[in-house]
Design a protein around this motif. Structure first.
Motif, PDB file in Angstrom:
ATOM      1  N   PRO A 206       0.899  -1.515   0.139  1.00 26.34           N
ATOM      2  CA  PRO A 206      -0.115   0.019   0.045  1.00 26.34           C
ATOM      3  C   PRO A 206       1.065   1.282  -0.034  1.00 26.34           C
ATOM      4  O   PRO A 206       1.866   1.255   0.413  1.00 26.34           O
ATOM      5  CB  PRO A 206      -0.730  -0.264   1.149  1.00 26.34           C
ATOM      6  CG  PRO A 206       0.133  -0.969   2.388  1.00 26.34           C
ATOM      7  CD  PRO A 206       1.106  -1.928   1.219  1.00 26.34           C
ATOM      8  N   ASP A 207       0.136   2.279  -0.646  1.00 24.51           N
ATOM      9  CA  ASP A 207       1.491   4.204  -0.276  1.00 24.51           C
ATOM     10  C   ASP A 207       1.066   3.422   1.223  1.00 24.51           C
ATOM     11  O   ASP A 207       0.379   3.902   2.009  1.00 24.51           O
ATOM     12  CB  ASP A 207       0.433   4.487  -0.985  1.00 24.51           C
ATOM     13  CG  ASP A 207      -0.225   4.325  -2.980  1.00 24.51           C
ATOM     14  OD1 ASP A 207       1.212   3.867  -3.255  1.00 24.51           O
ATOM     15  OD2 ASP A 207      -0.900   4.709  -3.321  1.00 24.51           O
ATOM     16  N   THR A 208       2.264   4.832   1.447  1.00 27.25           N
ATOM     17  CA  THR A 208       2.195   5.305   2.352  1.00 27.25           C
ATOM     18  C   THR A 208       2.531   6.801   2.553  1.00 27.25           C
ATOM     19  O   THR A 208       2.810   7.404   1.720  1.00 27.25           O
ATOM     20  CB  THR A 208       3.464   4.144   3.538  1.00 27.25           C
ATOM     21  OG1 THR A 208       4.587   4.433   3.278  1.00 27.25           O
ATOM     22  CG2 THR A 208       2.569   3.122   3.809  1.00 27.25           C
ATOM     23  N   ALA A 209       2.982   7.374   3.784  1.00 22.59           N
ATOM     24  CA  ALA A 209       3.604   9.024   4.239  1.00 22.59           C
ATOM     25  C   ALA A 209       5.352   8.292   3.894  1.00 22.59           C
ATOM     26  O   ALA A 209       6.068   6.737   4.059  1.00 22.59           O
ATOM     27  CB  ALA A 209       3.268   9.241   5.492  1.00 22.59           C
ATOM     28  N   ALA A 210       6.037   9.085   3.104  1.00 22.34           N
ATOM     29  CA  ALA A 210       8.008   9.142   3.079  1.00 22.34           C
ATOM     30  C   ALA A 210       8.359   8.500   4.582  1.00 22.34           C
ATOM     31  O   ALA A 210       7.788   9.719   5.269  1.00 22.34           O
ATOM     32  CB  ALA A 210       8.168   9.690   2.082  1.00 22.34           C
ATOM     33  N   PRO A 211       9.661   8.157   4.871  1.00 21.65           N
ATOM     34  CA  PRO A 211       9.527   7.561   5.630  1.00 21.65           C
ATOM     35  C   PRO A 211      10.585   8.869   5.967  1.00 21.65           C
ATOM     36  O   PRO A 211      10.188   9.505   5.033  1.00 21.65           O
ATOM     37  CB  PRO A 211      11.139   6.739   4.853  1.00 21.65           C
ATOM     38  CG  PRO A 211      10.648   6.070   4.052  1.00 21.65           C
ATOM     39  CD  PRO A 211      10.061   6.900   3.580  1.00 21.65           C
ATOM     40  N   ALA A 212      10.384   9.345   7.589  1.00 22.87           N
ATOM     41  CA  ALA A 212      11.104  10.019   8.653  1.00 22.87           C
ATOM     42  C   ALA A 212      12.134  10.317   7.503  1.00 22.87           C
ATOM     43  O   ALA A 212      13.214   9.576   6.983  1.00 22.87           O
ATOM     44  CB  ALA A 212      11.230  10.396   9.456  1.00 22.87           C
ATOM     45  N   GLY A 213      12.350  11.248   7.540  1.00 24.64           N
ATOM     46  CA  GLY A 213      14.122  12.025   6.857  1.00 24.64           C
ATOM     47  C   GLY A 213      14.175  11.824   5.441  1.00 24.64           C
ATOM     48  O   GLY A 213      15.143  12.073   4.419  1.00 24.64           O
ATOM     49  N   VAL A 214      13.499  11.601   4.405  1.00 22.62           N
ATOM     50  CA  VAL A 214      13.042  11.263   2.896  1.00 22.62           C
ATOM     51  C   VAL A 214      12.271  12.601   2.375  1.00 22.62           C
ATOM     52  O   VAL A 214      11.773  13.029   2.645  1.00 22.62           O
ATOM     53  CB  VAL A 214      12.564  10.107   2.537  1.00 22.62           C
ATOM     54  CG1 VAL A 214      12.200  10.252   1.298  1.00 22.62           C
ATOM     55  CG2 VAL A 214      13.428   8.712   3.125  1.00 22.62           C
ATOM     56  N   ASP A 215      13.722  12.993   1.660  1.00 21.80           N
ATOM     57  CA  ASP A 215      12.455  14.613   0.974  1.00 21.80           C
ATOM     58  C   ASP A 215      12.458  13.795  -0.261  1.00 21.80           C
ATOM     59  O   ASP A 215      13.125  14.124  -1.767  1.00 21.80           O
ATOM     60  CB  ASP A 215      13.897  15.384   0.588  1.00 21.80           C
ATOM     61  CG  ASP A 215      13.600  16.568  -0.186  1.00 21.80           C
ATOM     62  OD1 ASP A 215      12.479  16.580  -0.653  1.00 21.80           O
ATOM     63  OD2 ASP A 215      13.984  17.877  -0.535  1.00 21.80           O
ATOM     64  N   TYR A 216      10.563  13.403   0.202  1.00 22.43           N
ATOM     65  CA  TYR A 216      10.445  12.729  -1.546  1.00 22.43           C
ATOM     66  C   TYR A 216       9.908  13.362  -2.108  1.00 22.43           C
ATOM     67  O   TYR A 216      10.149  13.046  -3.863  1.00 22.43           O
ATOM     68  CB  TYR A 216       9.218  11.944  -0.966  1.00 22.43           C
ATOM     69  CG  TYR A 216       8.115  11.194  -1.644  1.00 22.43           C
ATOM     70  CD1 TYR A 216       8.408   9.959  -2.645  1.00 22.43           C
ATOM     71  CD2 TYR A 216       7.448  11.729  -2.415  1.00 22.43           C
ATOM     72  CE1 TYR A 216       7.953   9.343  -3.277  1.00 22.43           C
ATOM     73  CE2 TYR A 216       6.138  10.425  -2.516  1.00 22.43           C
ATOM     74  CZ  TYR A 216       6.655   9.838  -4.427  1.00 22.43           C
ATOM     75  OH  TYR A 216       6.042   9.015  -4.958  1.00 22.43           O
ATOM     76  N   GLN A 217       9.390  14.641  -2.661  1.00 20.45           N
ATOM     77  CA  GLN A 217       9.751  15.981  -3.072  1.00 20.45           C
ATOM     78  C   GLN A 217      11.098  15.521  -4.335  1.00 20.45           C
ATOM     79  O   GLN A 217      11.018  15.918  -5.539  1.00 20.45           O
ATOM     80  CB  GLN A 217       8.770  16.732  -3.007  1.00 20.45           C
ATOM     81  CG  GLN A 217       8.788  17.737  -4.121  1.00 20.45           C
ATOM     82  CD  GLN A 217       6.878  16.793  -4.994  1.00 20.45           C
ATOM     83  OE1 GLN A 217       6.331  16.522  -4.006  1.00 20.45           O
ATOM     84  NE2 GLN A 217       7.003  16.906  -6.301  1.00 20.45           N
ATOM     85  N   MET A 218      11.928  16.083  -3.641  1.00 21.43           N
ATOM     86  CA  MET A 218      12.976  15.867  -4.376  1.00 21.43           C
ATOM     87  C   MET A 218      13.743  14.577  -4.912  1.00 21.43           C
ATOM     88  O   MET A 218      13.738  14.432  -6.169  1.00 21.43           O
ATOM     89  CB  MET A 218      13.815  16.291  -3.541  1.00 21.43           C
ATOM     90  CG  MET A 218      15.419  16.843  -4.029  1.00 21.43           C
ATOM     91  SD  MET A 218      16.107  17.756  -5.599  1.00 21.43           S
ATOM     92  CE  MET A 218      15.816  19.123  -4.418  1.00 21.43           C
ATOM     93  N   TRP A 219      13.216  14.025  -4.137  1.00 17.54           N
ATOM     94  CA  TRP A 219      13.826  12.034  -4.774  1.00 17.54           C
ATOM     95  C   TRP A 219      12.959  12.449  -6.254  1.00 17.54           C
ATOM     96  O   TRP A 219      13.382  11.761  -7.567  1.00 17.54           O
ATOM     97  CB  TRP A 219      12.920  11.136  -4.524  1.00 17.54           C
ATOM     98  CG  TRP A 219      13.519   9.604  -4.981  1.00 17.54           C
ATOM     99  CD1 TRP A 219      14.056   9.337  -5.063  1.00 17.54           C
ATOM    100  CD2 TRP A 219      12.676   9.042  -5.483  1.00 17.54           C
ATOM    101  NE1 TRP A 219      14.276   7.855  -5.392  1.00 17.54           N
ATOM    102  CE2 TRP A 219      13.373   7.809  -6.415  1.00 17.54           C
ATOM    103  CE3 TRP A 219      11.202   8.587  -6.653  1.00 17.54           C
ATOM    104  CZ2 TRP A 219      12.641   6.864  -6.742  1.00 17.54           C
ATOM    105  CZ3 TRP A 219      10.441   7.914  -6.744  1.00 17.54           C
ATOM    106  CH2 TRP A 219      11.666   6.466  -6.784  1.00 17.54           C
ATOM    107  N   LEU A 220      11.392  12.855  -6.433  1.00 18.75           N
ATOM    108  CA  LEU A 220      10.469  12.134  -7.352  1.00 18.75           C
ATOM    109  C   LEU A 220      11.031  13.653  -8.584  1.00 18.75           C
ATOM    110  O   LEU A 220      11.084  13.099  -9.564  1.00 18.75           O
ATOM    111  CB  LEU A 220       9.082  12.824  -7.821  1.00 18.75           C
ATOM    112  CG  LEU A 220       8.233  12.259  -6.151  1.00 18.75           C
ATOM    113  CD1 LEU A 220       6.805  12.952  -5.851  1.00 18.75           C
ATOM    114  CD2 LEU A 220       7.621  10.650  -7.362  1.00 18.75           C
ATOM    115  N   GLY A 221      11.728  14.553  -8.652  1.00 16.51           N
ATOM    116  CA  GLY A 221      11.997  15.443  -9.460  1.00 16.51           C
ATOM    117  C   GLY A 221      10.921  15.663 -10.946  1.00 16.51           C
ATOM    118  O   GLY A 221       9.943  15.733 -10.333  1.00 16.51           O
TER     119      GLY A 221
END
Length: 438
Positions: A206-221
């Motif tokens: 399932p989809d979840t919140a991004a783990p603590a410490g992860v800049d998910y928006q930057m990962w997506l780019g």
């Protein structure tokens, strides 16, 4: 060495056990003895997997030192800094945003070990910032990205090496020289393949919140914005079209590279491909777990095969390239090469060549070659310049495009595009979130 064995032998490196086995004490002492004025300052962007392996290989070159690490996952950054600290290597400056790395005037060389969809943008920006670049394979995540990367290198005149380290293995070079000698006779078919039994199904999560410490928006780019899902993060990104091209681009760039080198081939005239999710139809992956692609060149065909969950490919090897000639067949993989004669009425048409084993470490030699050229500025000495990396990545992208269209497609070399509109829609990757292809 088989792929799974290679990964097992390097697991202490990739999984964070440290650099102790990679940077022995005597080498560290040697590095410390070099004047600070002679150091090449290295930054690594994306350090969870091959980016870390590339960094450790480059740090074996005495003139180098690491001054910056960058990753969108703070957990990975903390782990890598701790490993360096244990070895009494000065903790580098850490970043979550690659653009701040490029603003650092002390950085001479940038390693790009991010997921594929970031390679083009970061390489372009690094060249623009005056940095030399070691970028992981595949060069680009689309044909247009590959062109943009070549343009960036030429515009800013930087040293850019692509991480196709097999080009630095002597036994691969020897195999290509034998193919080009003509002893095999006319080569009408070249097979390249990757059968990866250690790659298993990716279960749906399932989809979840991004783990603590992860800049998910930057990962997506530049990739399409989607909810965070563990399956798309870190290693498994390669099985989703937003970020990569599956085994075709992950392993294809290695194997097809040598097929093209041996045949001195440019781009194919036509491509067709078939496959799908035959092994794991209901799992989370998007890219095909089984694929066959046929490329038509002038005078020969090239056949690509890949499958996950199976180890035994052609010639009982889980990866390799076979040059099939009228007189015999040369088979090469990461462990060595050999020649199998064609036998007619019990008589071999040429002498067999017993298996010639690998004698060196390609990744280390590739890193040394890169640093040597950084110092000499003789771009012609690069083992895998961006032009070569972009070439094979383009060929691999063509195979995926043929798979996506479900038909035989044709390349117009004069117009530098396909002959049909449907295929040309796949020339460029879709960019989102305000990013644009350079």
């Amino acid at each position: 060495m088989k792929r799974r064995d290679f990964l097992q032998s390097s697991s202490t490196l990739l999984m964070g056990a440290g650099l102790a086995s990679v940077l022995p004490a005597d080498l560290l002492a040697m590095k410390k003895s070099i004047s600070a004025n002679g150091k090449i300052n290295v930054a690594a962007i994306g350090i969870n997997g091959m980016g870390w392996a590339d960094l450790t290989a480059i740090l074996k070159v005495p003139e180098t030192q690491v001054v910056a690490l960058c990753d969108v996952d703070q957990n990975v950054l903390d782990k890598r800094v701790a490993e360096l600290t244990k070895l009494n290597i000065k903790a580098p400056t850490t970043y979550n945003d690659y653009r701040k790395v490029l603003d650092n005037k002390d950085v001479d060389v940038v390693i790009i070990g991010t997921p594929d969809h970031w390679h083009c943008l970061i390489m372009h920006d690094a060249c623009q910032a005056g940095k030399d670049v070691y970028v992981e394979k595949p060069a680009g995540n689309s044909i247009i990205e590959c062109r943009a990367m070549v343009d960036a290198q030429q515009k800013y005149n930087r040293v850019v090496q692509v991480g196709q380290w097999q080009r630095s293995n002597k036994h691969y070079q020897d195999a290509v020289n034998f193919v080009r000698s003509g002893k095999l006779g006319q080569v009408r078919l070249v097979k390249a393949w990757a059968y990866q039994g250690w790659m298993k199904s990716v279960p749906v999560k399932p989809d979840t919140a991004a783990p603590a410490g992860v800049d998910y928006q930057m990962w997506l780019g530049p990739a399409q914005t989607r909810p965070f899902n563990e399956n798309r993060f870190h290693f498994n990104f390669r099985w989703f079209w937003d970020y990569a091209g599956g085994l075709m681009t992950d392993w294809g760039v290695h194997m097809i590279d040598y097929a093209l080198l041996g045949m001195n081939a440019d781009l194919p005239k036509s491509i067709m491909a078939g496959g799908g999710k035959f092994a794991y139809p209901d799992d989370a992956e998007e890219t095909p777990d089984t694929l066959t692609a046929v490329y038509e060149f002038d005078g020969f065909n090239m056949l690509w095969e890949h499958a996950t969950g199976i180890n035994d490919g052609p010639y009982t090897r889980d990866h390799g390239v076979a040059f099939i000639g009228n007189n015999g067949t040369l088979v090469v993989d990461r462990g060595g090469w050999e020649v199998i004669p064609e036998i007619i009425n019990g008589t071999p048409k040429m002498e067999a060549v017993a298996r010639q084993l690998k004698t060196d470490e390609g990744l280390e030699l590739h890193a040394q070659n890169f640093i040597d050229v950084v110092k000499s500025r003789k771009l012609e000495d690069l083992r895998t310049p961006i032009q070569a990396g972009a070439h094979v990545a383009t060929v691999c992208q063509m195979g995926n495009i043929a798979f996506k269209t479900g038909k035989k497609i044709f390349w117009d070399k004069d117009k530098n595009k396909f002959t049909d509109k449907q295929s040309n829609k796949f020339l460029a990757a879709d960019y989102h979130n305000g990013y644009k292809i350079p």
